[in-house]
Scaffold this active site. Structure first.
Site, PDB file in Angstrom:
ATOM      1  N   ASN A  48      39.277  34.645  35.663  1.00  0.00           N
ATOM      2  CA  ASN A  48      38.521  35.745  35.102  1.00  0.00           C
ATOM      3  C   ASN A  48      39.261  37.041  35.375  1.00  0.00           C
ATOM      4  O   ASN A  48      40.080  37.125  36.290  1.00  0.00           O
ATOM      5  CB  ASN A  48      37.109  35.824  35.701  1.00  0.00           C
ATOM      6  N   LYS A  49      38.955  38.092  34.610  1.00  0.00           N
ATOM      7  CA  LYS A  49      39.628  39.372  34.809  1.00  0.00           C
ATOM      8  C   LYS A  49      39.263  39.996  36.146  1.00  0.00           C
ATOM      9  O   LYS A  49      40.085  40.639  36.779  1.00  0.00           O
ATOM     10  CB  LYS A  49      39.277  40.364  33.685  1.00  0.00           C
ATOM     11  N   VAL A  50      38.017  39.837  36.579  1.00  0.00           N
ATOM     12  CA  VAL A  50      37.596  40.396  37.857  1.00  0.00           C
ATOM     13  C   VAL A  50      37.194  39.249  38.765  1.00  0.00           C
ATOM     14  O   VAL A  50      36.308  38.473  38.420  1.00  0.00           O
ATOM     15  CB  VAL A  50      36.417  41.379  37.693  1.00  0.00           C
TER      16      VAL A  50
END
Length: 344
Positions: free
Chosen positions: A338-340
């Site tokens: 995931n991006k974060v």
């Protein structure tokens, strides 16, 4: 079809120019904080942690200050208070929203440190708001999960940090970075040959030393994330202390070097040793010397060692994207990422 990752790799020259335009005028703000401190503590995870490795080497090699990498669990899990008076704590997070990093920066301030945030999340991000000084990069939105332009702009921010702390380098070198990156995007070198050389291999060792050690770590991470390779990122000093045994005809080595500097001769010697042992060695940067010693190579930037990592990762990003497609993997959305990322 052009992937988002490939498009974002090509956006890096513009992202770097915008970031340098925004941050170079803030060198005096860094200098003011630096005058209140004597050593640095870098706080990061993942790709940002690899950027922090560059920051550590830059600070120690060119400003004469001690720099270390934080263990965020001391703050978030063990909840121990340390004496951080005289410390400049620098937290890196692309999103500026990773709770562990925000919490650790707040902990550092509570322990007496002065604080800097490096983030692409903007001045209203939690990390920027928690810091005494926020150096916000201008990479724009990054849609592919593997970080590319947010990583190189982090390195640019760290280079500005180094200048503010009195690095004994020519700041004009930094202004040449976007043009060199543009050249590498257009002409990376023996990309197709190296993709084919890695396509049937289960793993690879990626090695560099000193300021480019960060590049080796980041390229290894990208190959793990997007190509599912068992990629090991090592300093070549550590590689020679035992793990060199894993390099064989089924496990090639990717060797990273700037075109100049004290670690280049050792990288060339390592390439010669790998090839002599019957394994494949692929160079990234290192000029004609490394290219001659390796089986195939990707071009590096025409930049001095202190800023070479800003360009050296770019052919590695191109390699990752191309290899992922060759393996039938979507590099924009690898499994499990995931991006974060929030850490428990």
């Amino acid at each position: 079809m052009t992937t988002k990752m490939r498009s974002e790799i090509a956006e890096q020259p513009a992202a770097l120019r915008a970031t340098l335009d925004a941050l170079l005028p803030r060198i005096d703000e860094v200098k003011t904080l630096g005058e209140q401190t004597r050593q640095l503590l870098f706080i990061a995870r993942g790709t940002s942690d690899n950027a922090a490795v560059y920051g550590r080497y830059l600070v120690e090699a060119h400003t004469g200050r001690l720099a270390t990498l934080a263990a965020p669990s001391i703050a978030t899990t063990y909840r121990r208070k340390l004496d951080l008076n005289g410390v400049l704590a620098v937290a890196l997070s692309q999103s500026g929203r990773t709770e562990e990093i925000v919490e650790t920066l707040a902990w550092a301030k509570d322990c007496g440190a002065r604080t800097v945030a490096i983030t692409n999340g903007g001045p209203q991000s939690p990390l920027a708001e928690a810091a005494d000084l926020a150096l916000c990069t201008l990479a724009g939105e990054e849609k592919a999960v593997p970080a590319t332009k947010t990583y190189t702009t982090q390195l640019a921010a760290l280079a500005v940090l180094g200048l503010g702390l009195g690095a004994d380098v020519d700041r004009g070198d930094l202004r040449r970075v976007p043009d060199e990156v543009e050249k590498l995007v257009g002409e990376p070198g023996d990309l197709a040959e190296i993709v084919e050389g890695l396509a049937d291999k289960p793993g690879v060792v990626v090695s560099g030393r000193g300021l480019v050690f960060s590049t080796a770590l980041e390229l290894a991470l990208k190959l793990k994330e997007a190509c599912y390779l068992h990629a090991m990122g090592l300093s070549y000093a550590d590689l020679l202390h035992g793990p060199i045994a894993v390099v064989d005809e089924d496990t090639p080595a990717i060797l990273v070097a700037a075109g100049e500097g004290p670690t280049l001769p050792g990288t060339i010697s390592l390439a010669e040793r790998v090839v002599g042992a019957g394994a494949a060695a692929y160079g990234v940067g290192g000029g004609d010397g490394l290219a001659s010693a390796a089986n195939a190579s990707l071009r590096g930037p025409d930049l001095p060692e202190w800023v070479a990592p800003l360009g050296l990762i770019v052919p590695g990003q191109l390699l990752t994207e191309a290899l992922a497609r060759r393996l039938g993997i979507d590099p924009d959305a690898p499994r499990g990422l995931n991006k974060v990322t929030q850490t428990d």
